[in-house]
Scaffold this motif. Structure first.
Motif, PDB file in Angstrom:
ATOM      1  N   SER A 250      32.873  41.331  27.252  1.00 25.97           N
ATOM      2  CA  SER A 250      34.107  41.512  28.024  1.00 25.97           C
ATOM      3  C   SER A 250      34.537  42.962  27.981  1.00 25.97           C
ATOM      4  N   VAL A 251      35.180  43.376  29.055  1.00 26.51           N
ATOM      5  CA  VAL A 251      35.725  44.728  29.194  1.00 26.51           C
ATOM      6  C   VAL A 251      37.203  44.605  29.493  1.00 26.51           C
ATOM      7  N   MET A 252      38.004  45.442  28.817  1.00 26.45           N
ATOM      8  CA  MET A 252      39.461  45.328  28.977  1.00 26.45           C
ATOM      9  C   MET A 252      40.100  46.689  29.238  1.00 26.45           C
ATOM     10  N   ASN A 253      40.713  46.842  30.379  1.00 25.98           N
ATOM     11  CA  ASN A 253      41.603  47.947  30.706  1.00 25.98           C
ATOM     12  C   ASN A 253      41.056  49.340  30.393  1.00 25.98           C
ATOM     13  N   PRO A 254      39.885  49.703  30.920  1.00 24.16           N
ATOM     14  CA  PRO A 254      39.451  51.094  30.778  1.00 24.16           C
ATOM     15  C   PRO A 254      40.369  52.016  31.578  1.00 24.16           C
ATOM     16  N   SER A 255      40.533  53.252  31.111  1.00 24.90           N
ATOM     17  CA  SER A 255      41.434  54.189  31.787  1.00 24.90           C
ATOM     18  C   SER A 255      40.797  54.849  32.997  1.00 24.90           C
ATOM     19  N   GLY A 257      36.577  56.174  34.905  1.00 22.94           N
ATOM     20  CA  GLY A 257      35.170  56.472  34.758  1.00 22.94           C
ATOM     21  C   GLY A 257      34.297  55.446  35.451  1.00 22.94           C
ATOM     22  N   THR A 258      33.069  55.295  34.955  1.00 24.58           N
ATOM     23  CA  THR A 258      32.097  54.383  35.525  1.00 24.58           C
ATOM     24  C   THR A 258      31.455  53.550  34.434  1.00 24.58           C
ATOM     25  N   ARG A 273      49.219  48.100  33.238  1.00 26.66           N
ATOM     26  CA  ARG A 273      48.843  48.921  32.085  1.00 26.66           C
ATOM     27  C   ARG A 273      47.902  50.070  32.448  1.00 26.66           C
ATOM     28  N   ILE A 274      47.046  49.838  33.455  1.00 28.00           N
ATOM     29  CA  ILE A 274      46.119  50.895  33.883  1.00 28.00           C
ATOM     30  C   ILE A 274      46.012  50.859  35.406  1.00 28.00           C
ATOM     31  N   ASP A 275      45.419  51.903  35.964  1.00 30.08           N
ATOM     32  CA  ASP A 275      45.156  51.945  37.403  1.00 30.08           C
ATOM     33  C   ASP A 275      43.703  51.528  37.622  1.00 30.08           C
ATOM     34  N   PRO A 276      43.438  50.315  38.082  1.00 34.97           N
ATOM     35  CA  PRO A 276      42.062  49.834  38.236  1.00 34.97           C
ATOM     36  C   PRO A 276      41.211  50.701  39.152  1.00 34.97           C
ATOM     37  N   SER A 277      41.835  51.410  40.100  1.00 35.78           N
ATOM     38  CA  SER A 277      41.070  52.210  41.055  1.00 35.78           C
ATOM     39  C   SER A 277      40.381  53.411  40.399  1.00 35.78           C
TER      40      SER A 277
END
Length: 285
Positions: A250-255, A257-258, A273-277
């Protein structure tokens, strides 16, 4: 250090008492025992130690140009090497904890640390080759390290380290690489929860990693050709460029990148909490 005509030689001595060889210079000691008595070689210079045994505290403090081969630091030789410059230890066993503190110029080759608790703190210019260690808080706040074929069983390792390169390591270590800056790990296996939190410029190349909630709160995390085993809730609040050759649990809320992986079991992107784009997710399977 090369021995020369002016080098004094001692063989098969049994040394006792405090500061037994205090401030000695240009001395080669063979097959000898440093028994009871603190600080036997304090402030010594240009010392060669071959097959020597250290049985009591503080043997090498404020020393320079030390070579030790086939030596043993027993349990009570704790805090054995502090404030020392230019020391090489090979083919030796360091049983005592809290060794190598605030040293500059440390080379360790074929050395075993069965009790490496709080070992190698605040050191600079360290080279480690074929070293085995067991103990928590290894190498805290060190600078300029190179490690090859290093094995560690112990949590909270490398906290606060700056400028380190690791090759061919096996680390079983919870909370490894916290608060580090400019660390690169090649061709290694790492197992431990909460890997790399609060780090900057942390890179893994050709590594296999198992970590619950690992690689979070990192500024500039790079992963090249890495495999993640049983890794969940990864990359929270991290800026990441990750090329993963396996599934990610699982991956959670990266700030940002790729993240490229075969498959991501659960992807959590919370817009509050973060900007998914800002993060690009690529699944090849």
């Amino acid at each position: 250090m090369e021995q020369n005509m002016e080098t004094k030689v001692m063989r098969q001595k049994y040394l006792t008492g405090e500061r037994a060889l205090f401030k000695e210079q240009n001395l080669a000691v063979y097959d000898s025992v440093f028994a009871d008595g603190e600080s036997p070689l304090k402030e010594s210079r240009n010392i060669w130690l071959d097959n020597c045994l250290f049985r009591w505290k503080y043997p090498l403090w404020y020393c320079e140009h030390i070579r030790a081969s086939g030596c043993t630091w027993f349990d009570m030789a704790r805090a054995g090497v502090w404030y020392t410059k230019d020391i090489e230890v090979e083919n030796s066993t360091v049983e005592a904890p809290k060794n190598f503190r605030r040293c500059d110029g440390v080379k360790l080759a074929n050395v075993s640390f069965p009790n490496a608790e709080e070992t190698l703190w605040n050191c600079n210019n360290v080279e480690i080759d074929h070293v085995h260690a067991k103990g928590d808080y290894f190498a805290m706040n060190c600078r300029n390290l190179k490690l090859d074929h290093f094995e560690l069983v112990g949590n909270y390792s490398f906290d606060g380290v700056t400028n380190m390169e690791i090759h061919n390591a096996r680390l079983l270590s919870k909370d490894a690489f916290w608060n580090t800056d400019h660390v690169t790990v090649y061709d290694s296996f790492i197992s431990g929860e909460y890997l790399g939190w609060n780090a900057k410029n942390l890179t893994f190349v050709n590594c296999t990693i198992e970590s619950r909630q690992g690689m979070c709160y990192i500024d500039n995390l790079i992963m090249k050709n890495c495999k993640l085993i049983n890794t969940t809730l990864a990359f929270e609040y991290s800026t990441v460029e990750a090329d993963i050759t396996s599934e990610i649990g699982s991956v959670m809320n990266p700030s940002g990148g790729t993240i490229r992986a075969e498959h991501i079991g659960t992807l959590i992107l919370q817009k509050d909490r973060i900007d998914p784009s800002k993060t690009r997710i690529i699944c090849t399977n």
